[in-house]
Design a protein around this motif. Structure first.
Motif, PDB file in Angstrom:
ATOM      1  N   PHE A  87       6.380   3.307 -12.058  1.00 37.07           N
ATOM      2  CA  PHE A  87       6.457   4.576 -12.773  1.00 37.07           C
ATOM      3  C   PHE A  87       6.071   5.670 -11.778  1.00 37.07           C
ATOM      4  O   PHE A  87       4.896   5.904 -11.534  1.00 37.07           O
ATOM      5  CB  PHE A  87       5.530   4.565 -13.993  1.00 37.07           C
ATOM      6  CG  PHE A  87       5.967   3.577 -15.038  1.00 37.07           C
ATOM      7  CD1 PHE A  87       6.827   3.962 -16.060  1.00 37.07           C
ATOM      8  CD2 PHE A  87       5.534   2.257 -14.991  1.00 37.07           C
ATOM      9  CE1 PHE A  87       7.244   3.045 -17.014  1.00 37.07           C
ATOM     10  CE2 PHE A  87       5.944   1.339 -15.945  1.00 37.07           C
ATOM     11  CZ  PHE A  87       6.805   1.734 -16.962  1.00 37.07           C
ATOM     12  N   ILE A 140      11.094   4.143 -11.872  1.00 33.49           N
ATOM     13  CA  ILE A 140      11.340   4.963 -13.054  1.00 33.49           C
ATOM     14  C   ILE A 140      10.766   6.354 -12.803  1.00 33.49           C
ATOM     15  O   ILE A 140       9.562   6.498 -12.563  1.00 33.49           O
ATOM     16  CB  ILE A 140      10.701   4.322 -14.303  1.00 33.49           C
ATOM     17  CG1 ILE A 140      11.311   2.930 -14.545  1.00 33.49           C
ATOM     18  CG2 ILE A 140      10.872   5.227 -15.513  1.00 33.49           C
ATOM     19  CD1 ILE A 140      10.614   2.133 -15.620  1.00 33.49           C
ATOM     20  N   ASP A 141      11.617   7.356 -12.849  1.00 30.83           N
ATOM     21  CA  ASP A 141      11.186   8.736 -12.660  1.00 30.83           C
ATOM     22  C   ASP A 141      10.349   9.135 -13.872  1.00 30.83           C
ATOM     23  O   ASP A 141      10.875   9.411 -14.943  1.00 30.83           O
ATOM     24  CB  ASP A 141      12.399   9.651 -12.515  1.00 30.83           C
ATOM     25  CG  ASP A 141      12.027  11.120 -12.410  1.00 30.83           C
ATOM     26  OD1 ASP A 141      10.813  11.458 -12.454  1.00 30.83           O
ATOM     27  OD2 ASP A 141      12.951  11.951 -12.307  1.00 30.83           O
ATOM     28  N   SER A 142       9.052   9.182 -13.676  1.00 35.50           N
ATOM     29  CA  SER A 142       8.137   9.441 -14.786  1.00 35.50           C
ATOM     30  C   SER A 142       7.684  10.884 -14.865  1.00 35.50           C
ATOM     31  O   SER A 142       6.703  11.203 -15.534  1.00 35.50           O
ATOM     32  CB  SER A 142       6.942   8.489 -14.698  1.00 35.50           C
ATOM     33  OG  SER A 142       7.411   7.162 -14.825  1.00 35.50           O
ATOM     34  N   ARG A 144       9.795  12.887 -16.159  1.00 39.39           N
ATOM     35  CA  ARG A 144      10.595  13.261 -17.327  1.00 39.39           C
ATOM     36  C   ARG A 144       9.802  13.063 -18.621  1.00 39.39           C
ATOM     37  O   ARG A 144       8.763  12.421 -18.624  1.00 39.39           O
ATOM     38  CB  ARG A 144      11.878  12.417 -17.357  1.00 39.39           C
ATOM     39  CG  ARG A 144      12.757  12.687 -16.133  1.00 39.39           C
ATOM     40  CD  ARG A 144      13.886  11.698 -15.985  1.00 39.39           C
ATOM     41  NE  ARG A 144      13.330  10.351 -15.921  1.00 39.39           N
ATOM     42  CZ  ARG A 144      13.850   9.299 -16.549  1.00 39.39           C
ATOM     43  NH1 ARG A 144      14.943   9.410 -17.257  1.00 39.39           N
ATOM     44  NH2 ARG A 144      13.282   8.121 -16.447  1.00 39.39           N
ATOM     45  N   VAL A 149      11.644   8.256 -20.337  1.00 41.85           N
ATOM     46  CA  VAL A 149      11.020   7.151 -19.602  1.00 41.85           C
ATOM     47  C   VAL A 149      11.124   5.867 -20.427  1.00 41.85           C
ATOM     48  O   VAL A 149      11.487   4.807 -19.906  1.00 41.85           O
ATOM     49  CB  VAL A 149       9.550   7.483 -19.254  1.00 41.85           C
ATOM     50  CG1 VAL A 149       8.832   6.268 -18.661  1.00 41.85           C
ATOM     51  CG2 VAL A 149       9.487   8.670 -18.298  1.00 41.85           C
ATOM     52  N   ARG A 150      10.834   5.966 -21.724  1.00 41.70           N
ATOM     53  CA  ARG A 150      10.958   4.808 -22.618  1.00 41.70           C
ATOM     54  C   ARG A 150      12.382   4.272 -22.648  1.00 41.70           C
ATOM     55  O   ARG A 150      12.603   3.063 -22.680  1.00 41.70           O
ATOM     56  CB  ARG A 150      10.509   5.166 -24.036  1.00 41.70           C
ATOM     57  CG  ARG A 150       9.034   4.976 -24.282  1.00 41.70           C
ATOM     58  CD  ARG A 150       8.681   5.051 -25.759  1.00 41.70           C
ATOM     59  NE  ARG A 150       8.957   6.349 -26.343  1.00 41.70           N
ATOM     60  CZ  ARG A 150       8.137   7.384 -26.304  1.00 41.70           C
ATOM     61  NH1 ARG A 150       6.963   7.266 -25.723  1.00 41.70           N
ATOM     62  NH2 ARG A 150       8.471   8.528 -26.858  1.00 41.70           N
ATOM     63  N   ASP A 152      14.611   4.403 -20.223  1.00 41.96           N
ATOM     64  CA  ASP A 152      14.805   3.650 -18.975  1.00 41.96           C
ATOM     65  C   ASP A 152      14.139   2.284 -19.067  1.00 41.96           C
ATOM     66  O   ASP A 152      14.727   1.269 -18.678  1.00 41.96           O
ATOM     67  CB  ASP A 152      14.209   4.400 -17.780  1.00 41.96           C
ATOM     68  CG  ASP A 152      15.130   5.455 -17.208  1.00 41.96           C
ATOM     69  OD1 ASP A 152      16.249   5.622 -17.727  1.00 41.96           O
ATOM     70  OD2 ASP A 152      14.707   6.110 -16.239  1.00 41.96           O
TER      71      ASP A 152
END
Length: 160
Positions: A87, A140-142, A144, A149-150, A152
């Motif tokens: 993350f 995961i680009d967190s 956002r 995120v969920r 993804d």
């Protein structure tokens, strides 16, 4: 194992001592939780594992990667992740989030109180590990919103 981890998060100590205690706690977790679950055929999800040690103690604190690798092989050579979810957020974003948590009354642990440069080194170490093992890592680009995120995360889990 959890008692050791709690001690690590609260007590100041030499960085090499952190690594040794982290692997002692990890060994207990592997023996008591992970190996029995795998023997039953269960899927195991861990919040953090040895990549965190490479990132925090290796990248963040400069502990020898050779020492970490030696301990990794000794403690859980046969028990390594098939998938690692990273993350990812820039250090400035993580610092803003920690500051908001502290403003709400949360007491930060000793790692969370580290300076920005520490978090930049930790992130760089994580991204380096991900680049070295792209088949195992999913970044995961967190930065956002949580629902993105969920989404993804759900897609990655569905692919499994």
């Amino acid at each position: 194992g959890e008692w050791l981890r709690k001690t690590l998060l609260e007590q100041p100590m030499a960085h090499e001592s952190e690594v040794l205690l982290m692997f002692a706690a990890r060994r207990e977790h592997v023996v008591q939780v992970i190996e029995p679950a795998l023997a039953r055929g269960d899927c195991v999800v861990c919040d953090r594992f040895t990549d965190a040690t490479y990132a925090y103690q290796g990248g963040g604190h400069g502990v020898s990667l050779e020492l970490i690798g030696t301990l990794e092989r000794h403690v859980h050579a046969r028990c390594n992740p098939d998938l690692t979810l990273l993350f990812d957020v820039p250090g400035t974003v993580s610092r803003e989030r920690l500051d908001r948590m502290r403003a709400k009354g949360r007491v930060l642990d000793k790692f969370e109180r580290e300076p920005q440069a520490f978090f930049d080194r930790v992130r760089a170490a994580y991204l380096s590990r991900a680049a070295a093992e792209p088949a195992r890592f999913r970044i995961i680009d967190s930065t956002r919103p949580p629902d993105q995120v969920r989404a993804d995360l759900a897609r990655i889990v569905d692919e499994l």
